[in-house]
Motif scaffolding. Sequence first.
Motif, mmCIF file in Angstrom:
data_model
loop_
_atom_site.group_PDB
_atom_site.id
_atom_site.type_symbol
_atom_site.label_atom_id
_atom_site.label_comp_id
_atom_site.label_asym_id
_atom_site.label_seq_id
_atom_site.Cartn_x
_atom_site.Cartn_y
_atom_site.Cartn_z
ATOM 1 N N GLY A 15 12.492 5.375 6.360
ATOM 2 C CA GLY A 15 12.605 6.392 5.323
ATOM 3 C C GLY A 15 11.514 6.210 4.275
ATOM 4 O O GLY A 15 10.825 5.204 4.249
ATOM 5 N N ASN A 16 11.379 7.180 3.389
ATOM 6 C CA ASN A 16 10.322 7.099 2.389
ATOM 7 C C ASN A 16 10.867 7.113 0.978
ATOM 8 O O ASN A 16 10.214 7.567 0.056
ATOM 9 N N GLY A 17 12.057 6.599 0.819
ATOM 10 C CA GLY A 17 12.674 6.525 -0.500
ATOM 11 C C GLY A 17 11.931 5.569 -1.412
ATOM 12 O O GLY A 17 10.824 5.120 -1.127
ATOM 13 N N THR A 18 12.535 5.236 -2.501
ATOM 14 C CA THR A 18 11.877 4.393 -3.490
ATOM 15 C C THR A 18 12.512 3.014 -3.562
ATOM 16 O O THR A 18 12.648 2.436 -4.633
ATOM 17 N N GLU A 19 12.914 2.471 -2.442
ATOM 18 C CA GLU A 19 13.452 1.127 -2.427
ATOM 19 C C GLU A 19 12.312 0.135 -2.623
ATOM 20 O O GLU A 19 11.319 0.164 -1.907
ATOM 21 N N ASN A 20 12.443 -0.730 -3.612
ATOM 22 C CA ASN A 20 11.417 -1.748 -3.836
ATOM 23 C C ASN A 20 11.448 -2.769 -2.713
ATOM 24 O O ASN A 20 12.511 -3.090 -2.189
ATOM 25 N N PHE A 21 10.285 -3.270 -2.344
ATOM 26 C CA PHE A 21 10.212 -4.320 -1.341
ATOM 27 C C PHE A 21 9.047 -5.237 -1.669
ATOM 28 O O PHE A 21 8.162 -4.902 -2.437
ATOM 29 N N THR A 22 9.081 -6.422 -1.085
ATOM 30 C CA THR A 22 8.072 -7.441 -1.354
ATOM 31 C C THR A 22 7.374 -7.815 -0.061
ATOM 32 O O THR A 22 8.006 -7.939 0.981
ATOM 33 N N VAL A 23 6.057 -8.004 -0.141
ATOM 34 C CA VAL A 23 5.244 -8.415 0.998
ATOM 35 C C VAL A 23 4.590 -9.741 0.628
ATOM 36 O O VAL A 23 4.100 -9.908 -0.482
ATOM 37 N N THR A 24 4.593 -10.681 1.559
ATOM 38 C CA THR A 24 3.945 -11.966 1.323
ATOM 39 C C THR A 24 2.547 -11.941 1.904
ATOM 40 O O THR A 24 2.358 -11.623 3.073
ATOM 41 N N ASP A 25 1.563 -12.257 1.076
ATOM 42 C CA ASP A 25 0.165 -12.365 1.527
ATOM 43 C C ASP A 25 0.042 -13.676 2.289
ATOM 44 O O ASP A 25 0.201 -14.752 1.720
ATOM 45 N N THR A 26 -0.217 -13.607 3.579
ATOM 46 C CA THR A 26 -0.243 -14.813 4.400
ATOM 47 C C THR A 26 -1.428 -15.721 4.120
ATOM 48 O O THR A 26 -1.396 -16.897 4.459
ATOM 49 N N SER A 27 -2.460 -15.206 3.466
ATOM 50 C CA SER A 27 -3.625 -16.052 3.206
ATOM 51 C C SER A 27 -3.379 -17.043 2.081
ATOM 52 O O SER A 27 -3.933 -18.133 2.084
ATOM 53 N N ASP A 28 -2.547 -16.671 1.111
ATOM 54 C CA ASP A 28 -2.301 -17.590 -0.002
ATOM 55 C C ASP A 28 -0.849 -17.578 -0.490
ATOM 56 O O ASP A 28 -0.547 -18.103 -1.553
ATOM 57 N N ALA A 29 0.047 -17.000 0.268
ATOM 58 C CA ALA A 29 1.487 -16.975 0.001
ATOM 59 C C ALA A 29 1.847 -16.263 -1.308
ATOM 60 O O ALA A 29 2.918 -16.472 -1.840
ATOM 61 N N ARG A 30 0.956 -15.403 -1.823
ATOM 62 C CA ARG A 30 1.303 -14.608 -3.001
ATOM 63 C C ARG A 30 2.231 -13.478 -2.596
ATOM 64 O O ARG A 30 2.149 -12.958 -1.496
ATOM 65 N N LEU A 31 3.099 -13.088 -3.505
ATOM 66 C CA LEU A 31 4.011 -11.981 -3.254
ATOM 67 C C LEU A 31 3.480 -10.712 -3.903
ATOM 68 O O LEU A 31 3.003 -10.739 -5.029
ATOM 69 N N ARG A 32 3.546 -9.609 -3.168
ATOM 70 C CA ARG A 32 3.144 -8.296 -3.678
ATOM 71 C C ARG A 32 4.375 -7.416 -3.645
ATOM 72 O O ARG A 32 5.064 -7.345 -2.627
ATOM 73 N N GLN A 33 4.671 -6.751 -4.749
ATOM 74 C CA GLN A 33 5.821 -5.859 -4.801
ATOM 75 C C GLN A 33 5.363 -4.408 -4.827
ATOM 76 O O GLN A 33 4.383 -4.072 -5.491
ATOM 77 N N PHE A 34 6.088 -3.584 -4.079
ATOM 78 C CA PHE A 34 5.774 -2.161 -3.991
ATOM 79 C C PHE A 34 7.049 -1.353 -4.149
ATOM 80 O O PHE A 34 8.130 -1.786 -3.753
ATOM 81 N N ALA A 35 6.904 -0.147 -4.686
ATOM 82 C CA ALA A 35 8.044 0.750 -4.857
ATOM 83 C C ALA A 35 8.300 1.566 -3.593
ATOM 84 O O ALA A 35 9.419 2.012 -3.351
ATOM 85 N N ASN A 36 7.256 1.776 -2.783
ATOM 86 C CA ASN A 36 7.412 2.557 -1.557
ATOM 87 C C ASN A 36 6.210 2.302 -0.647
ATOM 88 O O ASN A 36 5.253 1.621 -1.041
ATOM 89 N N PHE A 37 6.255 2.837 0.550
ATOM 90 C CA PHE A 37 5.177 2.620 1.520
ATOM 91 C C PHE A 37 3.886 3.316 1.102
ATOM 92 O O PHE A 37 2.801 2.840 1.387
ATOM 93 N N ALA A 38 4.000 4.432 0.393
ATOM 94 C CA ALA A 38 2.804 5.142 -0.075
ATOM 95 C C ALA A 38 2.014 4.269 -1.051
ATOM 96 O O ALA A 38 0.781 4.204 -0.978
ATOM 97 N N GLN A 39 2.714 3.580 -1.945
ATOM 98 C CA GLN A 39 2.044 2.704 -2.900
ATOM 99 C C GLN A 39 1.340 1.553 -2.177
ATOM 100 O O GLN A 39 0.220 1.194 -2.514
ATOM 101 N N MET A 40 1.986 0.997 -1.159
ATOM 102 C CA MET A 40 1.388 -0.092 -0.391
ATOM 103 C C MET A 40 0.121 0.389 0.324
ATOM 104 O O MET A 40 -0.912 -0.284 0.291
ATOM 105 N N ALA A 41 0.173 1.560 0.941
ATOM 106 C CA ALA A 41 -0.987 2.097 1.661
ATOM 107 C C ALA A 41 -2.135 2.381 0.698
ATOM 108 O O ALA A 41 -3.297 2.109 1.013
ATOM 109 N N GLU A 42 -1.815 2.910 -0.481
ATOM 110 C CA GLU A 42 -2.857 3.216 -1.464
ATOM 111 C C GLU A 42 -3.544 1.929 -1.936
ATOM 112 O O GLU A 42 -4.764 1.883 -2.051
ATOM 113 N N GLU A 43 -2.774 0.892 -2.194
ATOM 114 C CA GLU A 43 -3.389 -0.372 -2.613
ATOM 115 C C GLU A 43 -4.272 -0.942 -1.507
ATOM 116 O O GLU A 43 -5.350 -1.465 -1.769
ATOM 117 N N HIS A 44 -3.813 -0.815 -0.288
ATOM 118 C CA HIS A 44 -4.598 -1.310 0.844
ATOM 119 C C HIS A 44 -5.960 -0.615 0.905
ATOM 120 O O HIS A 44 -6.981 -1.249 1.160
#
Length: 82
Positions: A15-44
């Motif tokens: 779904g494309n709701g606004t559930e917050n989720f966290t992604v772990t950067d495997t290169s340095d174990a930093r956490l990235r938080q996003f409000a939705n998949f669109a925000q994650m794709a835009e940052e990428h």
Amino acid sequence: MPPQSVRGVLEAVFGNGTENFTVTDTSDARLRQFANFAQMAEEHKEVRIWGGIHFRNSLEVGDEMSRKVADHLLANYMKPMR
């Protein structure tokens, strides 16, 4: 996989709701938080520009192609398991 095709598949599955989720950067174990998949794709996309890997226009062209790839994957390969 380009960010927009990943986004298209993830939104189709979760779904494309606004559930917050966290992604772990495997290169340095930093956490990235996003409000939705669109925000994650835009940052990428932005990171690729900031890093000098791509120009903005190439990402815009790639977005259109990626949406078509996602649509094709969803229509032809990702079927409900029933």
